[in-house]
Design a protein around this motif. Structure first.
Motif, mmCIF file in Angstrom:
data_model
loop_
_atom_site.group_PDB
_atom_site.id
_atom_site.type_symbol
_atom_site.label_atom_id
_atom_site.label_comp_id
_atom_site.label_asym_id
_atom_site.label_seq_id
_atom_site.Cartn_x
_atom_site.Cartn_y
_atom_site.Cartn_z
ATOM 1 N N THR A 18 0.829 -1.206 0.000
ATOM 2 C CA THR A 18 0.000 0.000 0.000
ATOM 3 C C THR A 18 0.863 1.256 0.000
ATOM 4 N N LEU A 19 1.900 1.281 0.833
ATOM 5 C CA LEU A 19 2.784 2.443 0.897
ATOM 6 C C LEU A 19 3.496 2.681 -0.434
ATOM 7 N N VAL A 20 3.971 1.616 -1.043
ATOM 8 C CA VAL A 20 4.660 1.753 -2.327
ATOM 9 C C VAL A 20 3.697 2.273 -3.391
ATOM 10 N N ARG A 21 2.478 1.749 -3.415
ATOM 11 C CA ARG A 21 1.500 2.218 -4.409
ATOM 12 C C ARG A 21 1.213 3.706 -4.248
ATOM 13 N N LEU A 22 1.026 4.154 -3.011
ATOM 14 C CA LEU A 22 0.749 5.570 -2.757
ATOM 15 C C LEU A 22 1.960 6.440 -3.089
ATOM 16 N N LEU A 23 3.151 5.940 -2.800
ATOM 17 C CA LEU A 23 4.362 6.692 -3.150
ATOM 18 C C LEU A 23 4.460 6.907 -4.654
ATOM 19 N N LEU A 24 4.206 5.852 -5.426
ATOM 20 C CA LEU A 24 4.308 5.942 -6.882
ATOM 21 C C LEU A 24 3.278 6.918 -7.447
ATOM 22 N N GLU A 25 2.129 7.027 -6.786
ATOM 23 C CA GLU A 25 1.110 7.981 -7.236
ATOM 24 C C GLU A 25 1.525 9.419 -6.978
ATOM 25 N N ARG A 26 2.322 9.642 -5.928
ATOM 26 C CA ARG A 26 2.626 11.004 -5.494
ATOM 27 C C ARG A 26 4.026 11.480 -5.846
ATOM 28 N N GLU A 27 4.908 10.562 -6.185
ATOM 29 C CA GLU A 27 6.285 10.938 -6.510
ATOM 30 C C GLU A 27 6.607 10.536 -7.946
ATOM 31 N N PRO A 28 6.407 11.443 -8.892
ATOM 32 C CA PRO A 28 6.726 11.118 -10.282
ATOM 33 C C PRO A 28 8.219 10.849 -10.441
ATOM 34 N N GLY A 29 8.528 9.972 -11.339
ATOM 35 C CA GLY A 29 9.930 9.674 -11.598
ATOM 36 C C GLY A 29 10.456 8.466 -10.853
ATOM 37 N N ASP A 95 14.975 6.842 -11.295
ATOM 38 C CA ASP A 95 14.902 6.219 -9.973
ATOM 39 C C ASP A 95 14.088 4.938 -10.064
ATOM 40 N N VAL A 96 14.553 3.903 -9.385
ATOM 41 C CA VAL A 96 13.896 2.599 -9.408
ATOM 42 C C VAL A 96 13.622 2.150 -7.986
ATOM 43 N N LEU A 97 12.452 1.570 -7.771
ATOM 44 C CA LEU A 97 12.093 1.037 -6.463
ATOM 45 C C LEU A 97 11.882 -0.461 -6.562
ATOM 46 N N LEU A 98 12.535 -1.192 -5.680
ATOM 47 C CA LEU A 98 12.360 -2.645 -5.587
ATOM 48 C C LEU A 98 11.577 -2.958 -4.329
ATOM 49 N N GLU A 99 10.492 -3.692 -4.469
ATOM 50 C CA GLU A 99 9.676 -4.125 -3.330
ATOM 51 C C GLU A 99 9.972 -5.603 -3.131
ATOM 52 N N ILE A 100 10.955 -5.904 -2.260
ATOM 53 C CA ILE A 100 11.447 -7.270 -2.129
ATOM 54 C C ILE A 100 11.622 -7.628 -0.653
ATOM 55 N N ASP A 101 12.091 -8.855 -0.387
ATOM 56 C CA ASP A 101 12.307 -9.272 0.987
ATOM 57 C C ASP A 101 13.762 -9.024 1.376
ATOM 58 N N TRP A 102 14.085 -9.290 2.646
ATOM 59 C CA TRP A 102 15.431 -8.986 3.142
ATOM 60 C C TRP A 102 16.512 -9.803 2.443
ATOM 61 N N GLN A 103 16.164 -11.035 2.034
ATOM 62 C CA GLN A 103 17.153 -11.859 1.328
ATOM 63 C C GLN A 103 17.522 -11.203 -0.001
ATOM 64 N N ALA A 172 3.285 7.449 7.706
ATOM 65 C CA ALA A 172 4.262 6.527 7.128
ATOM 66 C C ALA A 172 4.566 6.902 5.673
ATOM 67 N N LEU A 173 3.527 7.310 4.941
ATOM 68 C CA LEU A 173 3.730 7.725 3.553
ATOM 69 C C LEU A 173 4.591 8.976 3.480
ATOM 70 N N GLU A 174 4.338 9.945 4.356
ATOM 71 C CA GLU A 174 5.154 11.164 4.366
ATOM 72 C C GLU A 174 6.603 10.843 4.703
ATOM 73 N N ASP A 175 6.818 9.895 5.613
ATOM 74 C CA ASP A 175 8.180 9.486 5.941
ATOM 75 C C ASP A 175 8.867 8.879 4.719
ATOM 76 N N LEU A 176 8.148 8.040 3.986
ATOM 77 C CA LEU A 176 8.717 7.409 2.800
ATOM 78 C C LEU A 176 9.029 8.454 1.726
ATOM 79 N N ARG A 177 8.132 9.399 1.527
ATOM 80 C CA ARG A 177 8.378 10.467 0.549
ATOM 81 C C ARG A 177 9.574 11.325 0.951
ATOM 82 N N ALA A 178 9.731 11.549 2.244
ATOM 83 C CA ALA A 178 10.853 12.354 2.722
ATOM 84 C C ALA A 178 12.191 11.690 2.408
ATOM 85 N N ILE A 179 12.239 10.370 2.545
ATOM 86 C CA ILE A 179 13.470 9.643 2.225
ATOM 87 C C ILE A 179 13.806 9.797 0.747
#
Length: 202
Positions: A18-29, A95-103, A172-179
């Motif tokens: 959910t956080l990743v989906r919302l980030l992609l909607e709000r942060e172009p690029g 910029d690329v985002l990977l939604e993966i596990d710790w491994q 949480a979304l604002e924190d992610l966008r800030a990073i």
């Protein structure tokens, strides 16, 4: 390479998707890497949108040809990230985002040490249990297995650069966008993206 590589990991039920989906909607690029998986699609999922759905034989062939940046077996299914696609995107300054596990995150860091690691935590085990149960898509034994796996996964939180506790979704979304925004302003990123300006000014 001038693009930023964000690696977002979390235990199942922490709200990462959910956080990743919302980030992609709000942060172009920011471009989401679509993983390959051998698990079947859930209701509403489309091939090439949520995942590239392939059979085990196809996936293992891709492993043999070393086509994955990272891959792992999670809850009995295989997941993997295309190495060439990531490299091409970063080289083009995207910029690329990977939604993966710790491994997977460990494997990515070995090839891209500049990757920015972000771990999402739930506010409590009770809340994590509630979220997993509330999905209504998994049997009780599957939920129990996911909870046990979640506790093991959360022990790796110290391997990541940033930690977000997903208690209130908006915060949480604002924190992610800030990073994301801060990382784009780091000197190496700015120097690569605005090379001509730096050459004129400095």
């Amino acid at each position: 390479m001038s693009g930023n590589l964000y690696v977002v990991a979390a235990p199942s039920g922490a709200g990462k998707t959910t956080l990743v989906r919302l980030l992609l909607e709000r942060e172009p690029g920011v471009n989401l890497s679509i993983s390959y998986t051998t698990r079947g699609p859930r209701p509403g999922e489309q091939n090439g949108r949520e995942y590239h759905f392939v059979d085990v034989e196809t996936f293992k062939g891709m492993i043999d040809r070393q086509e994955f940046l990272e891959w792992a077996e999670v809850h009995g299914n295989f997941y993997g990230t295309s190495k060439k696609w990531i490299a091409d995107q970063l080289a083009a300054g995207r910029d690329v985002l990977l939604e993966i596990d710790w491994q997977g995150a460990q494997q990515v860091r070995s090839l891209f040490p500049q990757a920015i690691g972000i771990f999402i935590l739930p506010p409590s085990m009770e809340e994590l249990t509630r979220r997993l149960t509330g999905r209504g898509t998994d049997a009780q034994e599957v939920i129990a297995r996911r909870l046990a796996a979640a506790q093991a996964e959360m022990r790796h939180v110290g391997e990541f650069d940033y930690v977000i506790i997903n208690d209130q979704l908006d915060q949480a979304l604002e924190d992610l966008r800030a990073i994301v925004r801060a990382s784009r302003l780091a000197f190496p990123a700015q120097r690569a993206r605005h090379a001509a300006l730096f050459d004129r000014l400095i």
